[in-house]
Motif scaffolding. Structure first.
Motif, mmCIF file in Angstrom:
data_model
loop_
_atom_site.group_PDB
_atom_site.id
_atom_site.type_symbol
_atom_site.label_atom_id
_atom_site.label_comp_id
_atom_site.label_asym_id
_atom_site.label_seq_id
_atom_site.Cartn_x
_atom_site.Cartn_y
_atom_site.Cartn_z
ATOM 1 N N VAL A 89 0.976 -1.491 -0.164
ATOM 2 C CA VAL A 89 0.113 -0.141 -0.021
ATOM 3 C C VAL A 89 1.347 1.037 -0.003
ATOM 4 N N ILE A 90 0.669 2.396 -0.468
ATOM 5 C CA ILE A 90 1.186 3.311 -0.690
ATOM 6 C C ILE A 90 0.746 4.566 -0.062
ATOM 7 N N MET A 91 1.477 5.575 0.879
ATOM 8 C CA MET A 91 1.273 6.257 1.569
ATOM 9 C C MET A 91 2.253 7.405 1.172
ATOM 10 N N GLN A 92 1.297 8.352 2.176
ATOM 11 C CA GLN A 92 2.303 9.618 1.081
ATOM 12 C C GLN A 92 1.572 11.026 2.778
ATOM 13 N N ALA A 93 2.699 12.036 2.797
ATOM 14 C CA ALA A 93 1.989 12.395 3.596
ATOM 15 C C ALA A 93 3.087 14.347 2.981
ATOM 16 N N GLY A 94 3.160 14.358 2.207
ATOM 17 C CA GLY A 94 3.189 15.881 2.010
ATOM 18 C C GLY A 94 2.168 17.165 2.296
ATOM 19 N N SER A 95 2.168 17.924 2.463
ATOM 20 C CA SER A 95 1.627 19.110 2.248
ATOM 21 C C SER A 95 1.536 20.122 1.593
ATOM 22 N N ARG B 234 0.674 17.226 -2.673
ATOM 23 C CA ARG B 234 -0.192 17.119 -2.757
ATOM 24 C C ARG B 234 -0.974 16.481 -3.919
ATOM 25 N N ASN B 235 -0.510 16.969 -5.133
ATOM 26 C CA ASN B 235 -0.518 16.305 -6.337
ATOM 27 C C ASN B 235 0.448 14.851 -6.779
ATOM 28 N N PHE B 236 1.383 14.842 -5.588
ATOM 29 C CA PHE B 236 1.336 13.297 -5.922
ATOM 30 C C PHE B 236 0.802 12.350 -4.838
ATOM 31 N N ALA B 237 0.558 12.924 -3.824
ATOM 32 C CA ALA B 237 -0.067 12.060 -2.762
ATOM 33 C C ALA B 237 -1.702 11.707 -4.170
ATOM 34 N N ALA B 238 -2.754 13.033 -4.659
ATOM 35 C CA ALA B 238 -3.342 12.357 -5.549
ATOM 36 C C ALA B 238 -3.703 11.655 -6.445
ATOM 37 N N ASN B 239 -2.332 11.439 -7.249
ATOM 38 C CA ASN B 239 -2.438 10.420 -8.159
ATOM 39 C C ASN B 239 -1.018 8.993 -7.877
ATOM 40 N N TYR B 240 -0.673 9.029 -6.495
ATOM 41 C CA TYR B 240 -0.933 7.929 -5.752
ATOM 42 C C TYR B 240 -1.260 6.924 -4.450
ATOM 43 N N ALA B 241 -1.608 7.905 -3.840
ATOM 44 C CA ALA B 241 -1.501 6.951 -2.774
ATOM 45 C C ALA B 241 -2.413 6.749 -2.167
ATOM 46 N N VAL C 138 -2.985 8.901 3.031
ATOM 47 C CA VAL C 138 -2.612 10.412 3.595
ATOM 48 C C VAL C 138 -2.791 10.334 4.425
ATOM 49 N N PHE C 139 -1.518 10.785 5.505
ATOM 50 C CA PHE C 139 -1.758 11.580 6.601
ATOM 51 C C PHE C 139 -0.693 13.170 6.323
ATOM 52 N N THR C 140 -1.564 13.852 7.386
ATOM 53 C CA THR C 140 -1.336 15.102 7.233
ATOM 54 C C THR C 140 -1.792 15.592 8.477
ATOM 55 N N LEU C 141 -0.944 17.436 8.413
ATOM 56 C CA LEU C 141 -0.930 17.149 10.215
ATOM 57 C C LEU C 141 -1.590 19.168 10.328
#
Length: 429
Positions: A214-220, A225-232, A235-238
């Motif tokens: 499974v792919i997880m991403q935490a970019g804000s 966000r675009n990277f996460a939208a394409n692949y994650a 999504v881990f966010t603060l």
């Protein structure tokens, strides 16, 4: 079936997680070098039906103060810990953080795929595009600053995905009578020549029951966000408050849809620091007690590391809103500013508050009121679930699984049993 929450436990193989005084709490065992500790913790989280756990990681000691005062550092590589925890459990997902800037794509893909096979399909890869300069130097690189980290990360991920898809489901034959071990033509070559990554050859690891991690991403940042939208898939966010959560949630779901994916296939998880007490007053006393242990010097040092800003040049009495954001970590700095807006905090105040939860909500109260607050965030489209961070180890997770989880299960907003054996089955149920 009604929508249900997801829970992931945030871990580090060292003294702290998001609360930088965690190791000083009288209830914290500080057994981070003991394999039995991690086995027991994994079982506790699995009893609580957590979707998974995720190890954050650091590849270097960044600062003398952070080292000396027990800041957010990793004393062990999380990979062996995940293997140990996989042997102690059968359903919970197991996550590792691996930067794409310090290792080659084949090595990353092989390591993760091997763990995924051996765990029965329960691995999640938290992708971070780059480590800091000290970590880069340990990997034989001079700097990360000019590496266009998200572009490289995308190439690494695309290569990994291609290798993971290279095996047919029935490729592994192992037929003693015929002598056939691998089916002819069932494993294809990966042939990719990108700007940063070039791979030619066949991948060596068969697919796991969930096919690939499974792919997880935490970019804000917008790029993150675009990277996460394409692949994650996770999504881990603060985020600081419900309105902030709702804005991020709506933005990410819109980006996922525009990327041509089903928004339901990308779960947004917000970080929360949960403190449970028998009464509201006891819970607030627990909160005040642990928060007072935070070291201001340590807090400023870690905030400087997170934002990429040399904060030593500013007095701690200076409003943080007046500090210029000349940094490569704008996502983190913007989260910091977002968390300080309501009270116009000084640098010292902001750093200390950052050190209690990284400006994420401290959800404090009785089991019922904690459940109420989490349900409020969840049902008002602030998130699809939560990354739960501890203030003491393992007590925070024990209290949460024994007192809060049963309330959420009774209300029908959290599972009572795992839906299948793999992590992807769990997060998509």
């Amino acid at each position: 079936m009604p929508r249900q929450m997801k829970f992931v436990a945030f871990l580090m193989a060292g003294p702290t997680c998001h609360h930088y005084a965690m190791w000083r709490h009288p209830g914290t065992e500080n057994r981070f070098l003991d394999p039995a500790f991690w086995e027991t913790l994994a079982r506790t989280l699995e009893v609580g039906r957590f979707d998974g756990l995720i190890f954050a990681d650091t590849l270097s000691f960044y600062d003398e103060t952070i080292m000396a005062r027990g800041g957010q550092i990793s004393l062990l590589d999380p990979i062996p810990l995940v293997a140990i925890m996989a042997r102690a459990t059968s359903r919970i997902g197991l996550g590792v953080t691996i930067p794409t800037s310090c290792q080659e794509a084949f090595a990353i893909a092989r390591l993760l795929s091997s763990l995924d096979v051996l765990s029965g399909g329960r691995i999640v890869w938290n992708i971070i595009p780059s480590a800091n300069d000290l970590a880069a130097q340990k990997s034989g690189k001079d700097t990360q600053q000019n590496d266009e980290p998200f572009d490289r990360a995308e190439e690494v991920l695309k290569v990994s995905l291609d290798m993971w898809k290279g095996w047919a489901d029935d490729a592994l034959v192992v037929d003693k009578e015929s002598g056939g071990f691998l089916g002819e033509g069932k494993v294809r070559r990966t042939e990719i020549a990108g700007k940063y990554i070039g791979v030619r050859g066949m991948f060596t690891v068969p697919p796991s029951p969930q096919r690939q991690p499974v792919i997880m991403q935490a970019g804000s940042s917008p790029r993150g966000r675009n990277f996460a939208a394409n692949y994650a898939e996770l999504v881990f966010t603060l985020q600081h408050s419900l309105p902030d959560m709702q804005a991020f949630y709506a933005d990410m779901k819109d980006r996922v849809a525009k990327a041509g994916r089903n928004p339901g296939d990308c779960a947004i998880l917000v970080s929360v620091n949960v403190i449970v007490g028998e009464t509201e007053a006891i819970a607030r006393e627990k909160q005040a007690y642990i928060n007072e242990m935070v070291d201001t010097r340590l807090s400023v040092a870690i905030l400087a590391d997170r934002t990429g800003i040399d904060l030593s040049q500013y007095p701690i009495e200076k409003p943080i809103s007046q500090i210029p954001a000349v940094t490569d970590s704008l996502g983190c700095f913007n989260v910091t500013l977002q968390g300080t807006k309501p009270s116009n905090l000084t640098l010292g105040e902001a750093a200390k508050q950052f050190a209690t939860s990284e400006f994420c909500p401290q959800v404090v109260g009785t089991p019922k009121s904690v459940a109420d607050k989490l349900q409020q965030f969840f049902e008002n489209e602030g998130c699809d679930g939560f990354v739960v961070t501890p203030t003491e180890m393992p007590g925070s997770f024990e209290a949460f699984t024994r007192s809060v989880v049963p309330i959420l299960q009774k209300r029908g907003v959290f599972r009572k049993e795992y839906p299948g054996s793999t992590l992807r089955e769990t997060i998509r149920a």
